[in-house]
Enzyme design. Structure first.
Site, PDB file in Angstrom:
ATOM      1  N   ASP A  21       0.862  -1.172   0.000  1.00 12.21           N
ATOM      2  CA  ASP A  21       0.000   0.000   0.000  1.00 12.21           C
ATOM      3  C   ASP A  21       0.906   1.230   0.000  1.00 12.21           C
ATOM      4  O   ASP A  21       2.077   1.151   0.392  1.00 12.21           O
ATOM      5  CB  ASP A  21      -0.894  -0.022   1.242  1.00 12.21           C
ATOM      6  CG  ASP A  21      -1.746   1.218   1.355  1.00 12.21           C
ATOM      7  OD1 ASP A  21      -2.459   1.527   0.391  1.00 12.21           O
ATOM      8  OD2 ASP A  21      -1.683   1.882   2.402  1.00 12.21           O
ATOM      9  N   ASP A  23      -0.037   5.054   0.934  1.00 14.08           N
ATOM     10  CA  ASP A  23      -0.181   6.008   2.035  1.00 14.08           C
ATOM     11  C   ASP A  23      -0.002   5.329   3.389  1.00 14.08           C
ATOM     12  O   ASP A  23      -0.740   4.411   3.734  1.00 14.08           O
ATOM     13  CB  ASP A  23      -1.562   6.672   1.986  1.00 14.08           C
ATOM     14  CG  ASP A  23      -1.779   7.458   0.708  1.00 14.08           C
ATOM     15  OD1 ASP A  23      -0.935   8.309   0.396  1.00 14.08           O
ATOM     16  OD2 ASP A  23      -2.787   7.210   0.021  1.00 14.08           O
ATOM     17  N   GLY A  71      -7.360   3.779   3.658  1.00 14.73           N
ATOM     18  CA  GLY A  71      -7.306   2.718   2.665  1.00 14.73           C
ATOM     19  C   GLY A  71      -8.454   2.703   1.690  1.00 14.73           C
ATOM     20  O   GLY A  71      -8.440   1.920   0.729  1.00 14.73           O
ATOM     21  N   ARG A  74     -12.021   8.080  -1.796  1.00 15.24           N
ATOM     22  CA  ARG A  74     -12.580   9.266  -1.154  1.00 15.24           C
ATOM     23  C   ARG A  74     -14.091   9.135  -0.945  1.00 15.24           C
ATOM     24  O   ARG A  74     -14.603   9.455   0.125  1.00 15.24           O
ATOM     25  CB  ARG A  74     -12.282  10.514  -1.989  1.00 15.24           C
ATOM     26  CG  ARG A  74     -10.840  10.954  -1.965  1.00 15.24           C
ATOM     27  CD  ARG A  74     -10.695  12.357  -2.526  1.00 15.24           C
ATOM     28  NE  ARG A  74     -11.278  12.485  -3.849  1.00 15.24           N
ATOM     29  CZ  ARG A  74     -10.651  12.143  -4.974  1.00 15.24           C
ATOM     30  NH1 ARG A  74      -9.441  11.633  -4.914  1.00 15.24           N
ATOM     31  NH2 ARG A  74     -11.229  12.318  -6.139  1.00 15.24           N
ATOM     32  N   SER A 140      -5.828   5.933  -3.915  1.00 10.67           N
ATOM     33  CA  SER A 140      -5.672   7.344  -4.260  1.00 10.67           C
ATOM     34  C   SER A 140      -5.190   7.521  -5.692  1.00 10.67           C
ATOM     35  O   SER A 140      -4.315   6.781  -6.168  1.00 10.67           O
ATOM     36  CB  SER A 140      -4.669   8.007  -3.304  1.00 10.67           C
ATOM     37  OG  SER A 140      -4.357   9.314  -3.735  1.00 10.67           O
ATOM     38  N   ASP A 198      -1.370  -0.722   6.188  1.00  9.74           N
ATOM     39  CA  ASP A 198      -1.535  -0.119   7.508  1.00  9.74           C
ATOM     40  C   ASP A 198      -2.994   0.119   7.858  1.00  9.74           C
ATOM     41  O   ASP A 198      -3.307   0.523   8.978  1.00  9.74           O
ATOM     42  CB  ASP A 198      -0.769   1.204   7.601  1.00  9.74           C
ATOM     43  CG  ASP A 198      -1.396   2.289   6.734  1.00  9.74           C
ATOM     44  OD1 ASP A 198      -1.837   1.976   5.603  1.00  9.74           O
ATOM     45  OD2 ASP A 198      -1.437   3.450   7.176  1.00  9.74           O
TER      46      ASP A 198
END
Length: 251
Positions: A21, A23, A71, A74, A140, A198
């Site tokens: 991942d 971010d 995760g 938006r 994202s 995360d």
């Protein structure tokens, strides 16, 4: 003579590919996302306070972020948080909150930039030396820009971001679609690959996808964050990915 794979922790020595991942795992951009969400949600709650006074509390950048938006896309994140506060929102409202967050995030990204976590870079470089393919994945649309700004894009063999997910019609986390597409591009079956995440939704996606190993990264270091990652699907949890290299610990 020691081989490159000898520098990996035992948990990673049998995997044939790793999907990361972006971010909060590769880059420290999760803090920028969380800060942008806080402003967007707090502004909305002030303008449209829930009937229940307990639901009017400000957005918590650790707990609410981890529970509801981390995760996710938006739109999914905005909808999940508003629903958690008992707010019946229309698609237009969800889009408006998500657009406000996007504007705030873009502004902060341009002003502050992001860095890659040294422990993650170390692990990725060890994997590269061992010939293990690596992919970056993110809900994202900014993932490529984030990785480029952090100077690590070239360390990955594939990238599947939010733009690609939309183009291909991939379901968002906790569905495993994003990770399965990433590992497909590496040419390795999921049951021979690892996912590093995360987010609670992310580790759940790794488990649903049948990955051989799901690594949870506990950046928050909260009292129960690691336990929650394990409950949602992580096989192991580390505070920093440098722990998965021989010698351990972030460097």
């Amino acid at each position: 003579m020691p081989q490159p794979e000898d520098s990996l922790a035992p948990a990673l020595r049998d995997v044939r590919a790793v999907v990361f991942d972006t971010d909060g795992v590769i880059t420290d951009s999760a803090r920028v996302h969380a800060a942008a969400w806080k402003v967007a949600f707090d502004d909305f709650l002030r303008a449209h306070p829930p009937e229940d006074p307990d639901q009017r509390r400000p957005f918590d950048v650790r707990d609410d972020y981890l529970r509801h938006v981390d995760g996710k896309s938006r739109l999914d994140g905005a909808a999940a948080f508003l629903a958690a506060r008992g707010i019946e929102s229309s698609p237009e409202t969800v889009r408006a909150v998500a657009a406000d967050k996007e504007r705030l995030f873009t502004e902060r990204l341009r002003e502050q930039g992001v860095d890659a976590y040294p422990g993650t870079v170390r692990l990725v470089e060890v994997l590269r030396a061992a010939g293990v393919p690596r992919a970056a994945a993110s809900a994202s649309r900014h993932a490529g820009e984030l990785l480029s700004r952090a100077g690590v894009l070239e360390l990955f063999d594939a990238l599947v971001d939010g733009g690609e997910a939309a183009r291909l019609g991939l379901a968002g986390k906790p569905a495993p679609d994003l990770f399965l597409e990433a590992v497909r591009r590496l040419g390795v079956p999921a049951d021979r690959a690892a996912v590093v995440e995360d987010a609670l939704a992310g580790v759940e996606a790794g488990r649903r996808g049948g990955f051989a190993l799901v690594v949870g990264v506990d950046r928050a270091a909260g009292a129960d964050t690691g336990e929650r990652l394990l409950r949602h699907g992580a096989d192991i949890v580390v505070r920093d990915l440098g722990e998965l290299c021989r010698g351990g610990g972030p460097q």
